[in-house]
Design an enzyme around this catalytic site. Sequence first.
Site, mmCIF file in Angstrom:
data_model
loop_
_atom_site.group_PDB
_atom_site.id
_atom_site.type_symbol
_atom_site.label_atom_id
_atom_site.label_comp_id
_atom_site.label_asym_id
_atom_site.label_seq_id
_atom_site.Cartn_x
_atom_site.Cartn_y
_atom_site.Cartn_z
ATOM 1 N N GLU A 175 1.059 -1.363 0.314
ATOM 2 C CA GLU A 175 -0.057 0.294 -0.287
ATOM 3 C C GLU A 175 0.429 1.021 0.382
ATOM 4 O O GLU A 175 1.101 1.935 1.153
ATOM 5 C CB GLU A 175 -0.831 -0.205 1.087
ATOM 6 C CG GLU A 175 -1.666 1.204 1.779
ATOM 7 C CD GLU A 175 -2.761 1.208 2.758
ATOM 8 O OE1 GLU A 175 -2.548 0.428 2.963
ATOM 9 O OE2 GLU A 175 -3.543 1.937 2.579
ATOM 10 N N LYS A 217 -2.033 -2.396 -2.957
ATOM 11 C CA LYS A 217 -3.062 -1.210 -2.913
ATOM 12 C C LYS A 217 -2.895 0.151 -2.923
ATOM 13 O O LYS A 217 -2.251 1.064 -2.131
ATOM 14 C CB LYS A 217 -3.539 -1.485 -1.199
ATOM 15 C CG LYS A 217 -5.245 -0.736 -0.614
ATOM 16 C CD LYS A 217 -5.573 -0.984 0.757
ATOM 17 C CE LYS A 217 -6.265 -0.338 1.930
ATOM 18 N NZ LYS A 217 -6.776 -0.738 2.576
ATOM 19 N N GLY A 290 -11.759 2.002 4.304
ATOM 20 C CA GLY A 290 -11.906 1.715 5.274
ATOM 21 C C GLY A 290 -12.919 2.550 6.142
ATOM 22 O O GLY A 290 -13.879 2.365 5.956
#
Length: 342
Positions: A175, A217, A290
């Site tokens: 990420e 990501k 998230g």
Amino acid sequence: MSDLNTVARALVAEGKGILAADESAPTIKKRFDSIGVDSTEANRRAYRELLFTTPGLGEFISGVILFDETIRQQAADGTPLVEVLDRNGIVAGIKVDAGAKPLAGSPGEKVTEGLDGLRERLAEYVTLGARFTKWRAVIVIGDGLPSRYCIDANAEALARFAALSQEAGLVPIVEPEVLMDGTHTIERCFEVSETALCSVFAALSRQRVVLEQMILKPSMVLSGKECPRQADVETVALQTVRCLRRAVPAAVPGIVFLSGGQPNEVATAHLNSMNASGRPHPWQVSFSYGRALQEAPLKAWAGRTANIKRAQDALHHRARLNGAARHGTYSAAMEKELVGAA
Ligand code: 5MM
């Protein structure tokens, strides 16, 4: 090789994406502060149990990224939370970085730490039921930033983490987040994102990471939050895919975007637009949100047992809409279809 590739492909299965529930202690405290709930161990456990027991969640969520505390916790009836997820058809993963710390010699920039002892921690996470891992690097766009030094230092750490994860039998989610804070244009974000991604894939190659056994990501290519010229949904989708096509090898099974502070509906619309136009892409284009998945259920819950059903409905709704965005069939009208809404 094939086992890890199978897990990676399952994480980016058609119509599904990942729920990022790996907030560290300071981050979950900030989220709980926003709803006036104390960040105690019991409240964090109750909140995450609520999320993971959402009926039907496994239809749209393939995996959940957990924090160290959560992977060790049990539901109220004593069932390990990892098993709760498994029963819902959801794969458990774990955030293994120790956070972004100031980068020596480069004021205003950060490098993610957590490599010391990682091999041993990974071995333990395997015994606790994790099948994949995640490590986040943070790149700031600003006056003269980012530096090449910051981009490359973070890329090396991401690759080191990915190599160790694969060695342990875990699929790494790599990420590199280019933050949306700032006044920069979408063109500047494109430039920085391309440079950062190329640096990451060069480091992954040097460190012998198997591309078929990982997931990327990234952040989307966006105008800075304070930029007076905000790119529209189609432009963001187009520029994001254009940037990724330049930098991400086709051997990578999937790309799962972070939401990065975008409003929920906008994060869904961007993903939808990428999947509605220009398919087929060389990789699956999915989500690992998230805030964009949790904001609605967090508010609906507000720390009260009586609100659990409302909160689960809110999570299911956002998961379903992002599932639709995976097929490019999301529309703004679907925002009103919340089952069980008051
Ligand atoms: C960028 O944050 C990741 C995705 O979340 P958003 O969709 O909200 O941007 C997320 O996995 C992140 O890594 C954790 O939620 C927060 O981690 P820390 O270590 O900052 O608590």
